[in-house]
Design a protein around this motif. Structure first.
Motif, PDB file in Angstrom:
ATOM      1  N   THR A  85      49.231  49.073  -5.004  1.00  0.00           N
ATOM      2  CA  THR A  85      48.033  49.887  -5.215  1.00  0.00           C
ATOM      3  C   THR A  85      46.927  49.460  -4.256  1.00  0.00           C
ATOM      4  O   THR A  85      47.039  48.449  -3.556  1.00  0.00           O
ATOM      5  CB  THR A  85      47.525  49.712  -6.654  1.00  0.00           C
ATOM      6  OG1 THR A  85      47.122  48.340  -6.831  1.00  0.00           O
ATOM      7  CG2 THR A  85      48.618  50.051  -7.658  1.00  0.00           C
ATOM      8  N   ASP A  86      45.827  50.230  -4.261  1.00  0.00           N
ATOM      9  CA  ASP A  86      44.659  49.832  -3.478  1.00  0.00           C
ATOM     10  C   ASP A  86      44.136  48.472  -3.934  1.00  0.00           C
ATOM     11  O   ASP A  86      43.661  47.676  -3.127  1.00  0.00           O
ATOM     12  CB  ASP A  86      43.550  50.884  -3.606  1.00  0.00           C
ATOM     13  CG  ASP A  86      43.817  52.125  -2.780  1.00  0.00           C
ATOM     14  OD1 ASP A  86      44.685  52.065  -1.868  1.00  0.00           O
ATOM     15  OD2 ASP A  86      43.168  53.154  -3.023  1.00  0.00           O
ATOM     16  N   ALA A  87      44.244  48.213  -5.236  1.00  0.00           N
ATOM     17  CA  ALA A  87      43.788  46.925  -5.766  1.00  0.00           C
ATOM     18  C   ALA A  87      44.615  45.779  -5.197  1.00  0.00           C
ATOM     19  O   ALA A  87      44.082  44.703  -4.893  1.00  0.00           O
ATOM     20  CB  ALA A  87      43.868  46.927  -7.292  1.00  0.00           C
ATOM     21  N   ASP A  88      45.915  46.016  -5.021  1.00  0.00           N
ATOM     22  CA  ASP A  88      46.780  44.986  -4.424  1.00  0.00           C
ATOM     23  C   ASP A  88      46.368  44.724  -2.977  1.00  0.00           C
ATOM     24  O   ASP A  88      46.301  43.577  -2.527  1.00  0.00           O
ATOM     25  CB  ASP A  88      48.249  45.441  -4.455  1.00  0.00           C
ATOM     26  CG  ASP A  88      48.797  45.571  -5.860  1.00  0.00           C
ATOM     27  OD1 ASP A  88      48.383  44.784  -6.727  1.00  0.00           O
ATOM     28  OD2 ASP A  88      49.637  46.471  -6.080  1.00  0.00           O
ATOM     29  N   LYS A  89      46.108  45.798  -2.259  1.00  0.00           N
ATOM     30  CA  LYS A  89      45.696  45.663  -0.859  1.00  0.00           C
ATOM     31  C   LYS A  89      44.355  44.921  -0.767  1.00  0.00           C
ATOM     32  O   LYS A  89      44.164  44.053   0.100  1.00  0.00           O
ATOM     33  CB  LYS A  89      45.577  47.040  -0.202  1.00  0.00           C
ATOM     34  CG  LYS A  89      46.894  47.771   0.005  1.00  0.00           C
ATOM     35  CD  LYS A  89      46.660  49.103   0.713  1.00  0.00           C
ATOM     36  CE  LYS A  89      47.963  49.803   1.060  1.00  0.00           C
ATOM     37  NZ  LYS A  89      48.695  50.258  -0.142  1.00  0.00           N
ATOM     38  N   GLN A  90      43.436  45.286  -1.639  1.00  0.00           N
ATOM     39  CA  GLN A  90      42.126  44.640  -1.632  1.00  0.00           C
ATOM     40  C   GLN A  90      42.263  43.147  -1.921  1.00  0.00           C
ATOM     41  O   GLN A  90      41.637  42.313  -1.259  1.00  0.00           O
ATOM     42  CB  GLN A  90      41.204  45.284  -2.670  1.00  0.00           C
ATOM     43  CG  GLN A  90      39.797  44.671  -2.676  1.00  0.00           C
ATOM     44  CD  GLN A  90      38.895  45.335  -3.702  1.00  0.00           C
ATOM     45  OE1 GLN A  90      39.104  46.490  -4.081  1.00  0.00           O
ATOM     46  NE2 GLN A  90      37.887  44.613  -4.163  1.00  0.00           N
ATOM     47  N   GLN A  91      43.093  42.803  -2.891  1.00  0.00           N
ATOM     48  CA  GLN A  91      43.300  41.400  -3.235  1.00  0.00           C
ATOM     49  C   GLN A  91      43.879  40.634  -2.044  1.00  0.00           C
ATOM     50  O   GLN A  91      43.490  39.500  -1.770  1.00  0.00           O
ATOM     51  CB  GLN A  91      44.243  41.296  -4.437  1.00  0.00           C
ATOM     52  CG  GLN A  91      44.363  39.874  -5.003  1.00  0.00           C
ATOM     53  CD  GLN A  91      45.247  39.829  -6.226  1.00  0.00           C
ATOM     54  OE1 GLN A  91      46.289  40.477  -6.261  1.00  0.00           O
ATOM     55  NE2 GLN A  91      44.837  39.068  -7.229  1.00  0.00           N
ATOM     56  N   ARG A  92      44.785  41.274  -1.314  1.00  0.00           N
ATOM     57  CA  ARG A  92      45.392  40.638  -0.140  1.00  0.00           C
ATOM     58  C   ARG A  92      44.335  40.366   0.930  1.00  0.00           C
ATOM     59  O   ARG A  92      44.253  39.265   1.490  1.00  0.00           O
ATOM     60  CB  ARG A  92      46.483  41.545   0.423  1.00  0.00           C
ATOM     61  CG  ARG A  92      47.181  40.999   1.668  1.00  0.00           C
ATOM     62  CD  ARG A  92      48.248  41.962   2.159  1.00  0.00           C
ATOM     63  NE  ARG A  92      49.196  42.230   1.103  1.00  0.00           N
ATOM     64  CZ  ARG A  92      49.569  43.441   0.718  1.00  0.00           C
ATOM     65  NH1 ARG A  92      49.065  44.509   1.314  1.00  0.00           N
ATOM     66  NH2 ARG A  92      50.439  43.606  -0.247  1.00  0.00           N
ATOM     67  N   LEU A  93      43.513  41.366   1.217  1.00  0.00           N
ATOM     68  CA  LEU A  93      42.474  41.202   2.234  1.00  0.00           C
ATOM     69  C   LEU A  93      41.460  40.132   1.824  1.00  0.00           C
ATOM     70  O   LEU A  93      41.041  39.306   2.639  1.00  0.00           O
ATOM     71  CB  LEU A  93      41.766  42.537   2.478  1.00  0.00           C
ATOM     72  CG  LEU A  93      42.620  43.683   3.034  1.00  0.00           C
ATOM     73  CD1 LEU A  93      41.800  44.963   3.109  1.00  0.00           C
ATOM     74  CD2 LEU A  93      43.190  43.338   4.407  1.00  0.00           C
ATOM     75  N   GLU A  94      41.064  40.153   0.565  1.00  0.00           N
ATOM     76  CA  GLU A  94      40.078  39.187   0.083  1.00  0.00           C
ATOM     77  C   GLU A  94      40.647  37.770   0.094  1.00  0.00           C
ATOM     78  O   GLU A  94      39.940  36.802   0.407  1.00  0.00           O
ATOM     79  CB  GLU A  94      39.619  39.565  -1.319  1.00  0.00           C
ATOM     80  CG  GLU A  94      38.742  40.811  -1.339  1.00  0.00           C
ATOM     81  CD  GLU A  94      38.298  41.193  -2.739  1.00  0.00           C
ATOM     82  OE1 GLU A  94      38.582  40.424  -3.687  1.00  0.00           O
ATOM     83  OE2 GLU A  94      37.669  42.259  -2.881  1.00  0.00           O
ATOM     84  N   SER A  95      41.929  37.638  -0.223  1.00  0.00           N
ATOM     85  CA  SER A  95      42.561  36.327  -0.194  1.00  0.00           C
ATOM     86  C   SER A  95      42.561  35.759   1.221  1.00  0.00           C
ATOM     87  O   SER A  95      42.268  34.582   1.439  1.00  0.00           O
ATOM     88  CB  SER A  95      43.999  36.427  -0.722  1.00  0.00           C
ATOM     89  OG  SER A  95      44.669  35.195  -0.583  1.00  0.00           O
ATOM     90  N   LEU A  96      42.867  36.591   2.205  1.00  0.00           N
ATOM     91  CA  LEU A  96      42.873  36.146   3.599  1.00  0.00           C
ATOM     92  C   LEU A  96      41.472  35.728   4.039  1.00  0.00           C
ATOM     93  O   LEU A  96      41.293  34.703   4.714  1.00  0.00           O
ATOM     94  CB  LEU A  96      43.408  37.263   4.500  1.00  0.00           C
ATOM     95  CG  LEU A  96      44.906  37.559   4.353  1.00  0.00           C
ATOM     96  CD1 LEU A  96      45.268  38.862   5.058  1.00  0.00           C
ATOM     97  CD2 LEU A  96      45.745  36.407   4.894  1.00  0.00           C
ATOM     98  N   ALA A  97      40.478  36.530   3.669  1.00  0.00           N
ATOM     99  CA  ALA A  97      39.101  36.187   4.020  1.00  0.00           C
ATOM    100  C   ALA A  97      38.672  34.890   3.340  1.00  0.00           C
ATOM    101  O   ALA A  97      38.024  34.028   3.951  1.00  0.00           O
ATOM    102  CB  ALA A  97      38.156  37.329   3.631  1.00  0.00           C
TER     103      ALA A  97
END
Length: 349
Positions: A85-97
């Protein structure tokens, strides 16, 4: 300067680690981002199809590898998960940051909503998205391309190469981005050979249905067009395009690749004599340039466009038969000059 590290984080294991770290860390904040900034370099999150698509995602990875080699820092490249989901993608990006990667790039328009939210939470991190021009944020670079210009040249090549006056277009997903490829191709064909017919087909309505990640779907679509006398087929379908190329080779007709120079791709080597050319866009250069801008302390933001004039889209000439065809080469060169000068206005829809 960044701390130098030779560790490369990749694949599904990294995805699991990143998500675990995000979950353990709770809500990300700009403060936590700033504390670790400078330790790590470029991170990319792949689009549907992941690494190994011999096209879009692999081009992004090439840019990451160039940055890693030149700047000597730690990088990460993470695969998508099925049905995310978009939430999964957001979590991935935030984790990298949160882990300190900078810049963080989402490969593909599917990251738009997730990136907008992640960028708000991490204002000190530079984000980049390939193939989207809708995010308006001070710390986001929209890495976009004039795909319709390269596709126009592909249409010229197809129109000059067809013997049956029937050519095909296979789009991965029925979305505005892929409409740009079709529009440019259609126009290039018709401007060059008004008698030629273009057969068009989209594999799916949404990416979740596998339009960019199903070679079998691409193969079936191409076979249907070949049955209708198409002797040149252009695919803008990510990993699904491999099936189009396979079908073209099996029927000894021309395929036109996309994004990367697919004639040079190892995984497609057994089909390469049937890959006439590829409509390329230099995703690797765009990814590397964003990383370099961050390294230089002057991060790119806003819309960063690559087109024929900048040399970031074009038509590959690796196939010796294509390169030796004087009529095709002259027609492509003339069209390219007219597009750059503005004499030809290429449609994007």
């Amino acid at each position: 300067m960044r701390r130098i590290s030779r560790i490369t984080v990749a694949g599904a294991a990294t995805a699991s680690l990143a998500l675990a770290l995000a979950a353990c860390g709770g809500t990300s904040t700009s403060g936590s981002s700033s504390e670790s900034k400078g330790d790590k370099g470029l991170a990319i999150a792949y689009d549907v199809g992941g690494k190994g698509d011999q096209s879009f995602n692999d081009a992004a990875y090439a840019g990451l590898e160039q940055a890693k080699k030149e700047f000597g820092y730690e990088t990460a490249d993470i695969e998508p998960t099925e049905g995310e989901t978009d939430a999964d993608k957001q979590q991935r990006l935030e984790s990298l940051a949160k882990q300190g990667y900078n810049p963080v790039i989402g490969v593909g328009y599917a990251y738009a909503a997730a990136m907008k939210s992640a960028a708000e939470k991490f204002p000190d991190t530079t984000f980049g998205i390939v193939d989207d021009a809708t995010i308006e944020a001070k710390n986001v670079a929209d890495l976009v391309f004039s795909e319709e210009e390269a596709s126009y040249l592909a249409g010229v090549a197809a129109a000059k190469s067809t013997k049956t006056n029937v050519v095909g277009f296979v789009g991965g997903v029925d979305v505005p981005l892929i409409h740009k490829f079709e529009a440019g191709f259609q126009q290039g064909v018709k401007d060059t050979n008004p008698k030629a017919k273009v057969l068009s087909q989209y594999l799916t309505q949404t990416a979740e249905e596998g339009g960019f990640s199903s070679p079998d779907k691409g193969k079936t679509a191409a076979e249907g067009q070949i049955e209708k006398k198409a002797d040149v087929v252009y695919a803008a379908a990510g990993l699904s395009g491999q099936g189009v190329i396979e079908a073209a080779a099996a029927n000894k007709i021309w395929a036109i690749g996309v994004d990367s120079d697919q004639y040079k791709q190892e995984a497609l080597a057994k089909y390469k004599e049937f890959i006439l050319t590829s409509a390329t866009k230099d995703v690797a250069k765009a990814v590397y340039n964003l990383a370099k801008s961050v390294e230089d302390g002057k991060p790119e933001t806003g819309i960063v466009r690559g087109d024929l004039k900048s040399g970031e889209v074009g038509l590959a000439d690796s196939n010796p038969k294509f390169k030796a065809d004087k009529a095709v080469q002259e027609a492509v060169a003339a069209a390219k000059e007219k597009i750059i000068s503005g004499e030809i206005k290429v449609k994007s829809s």
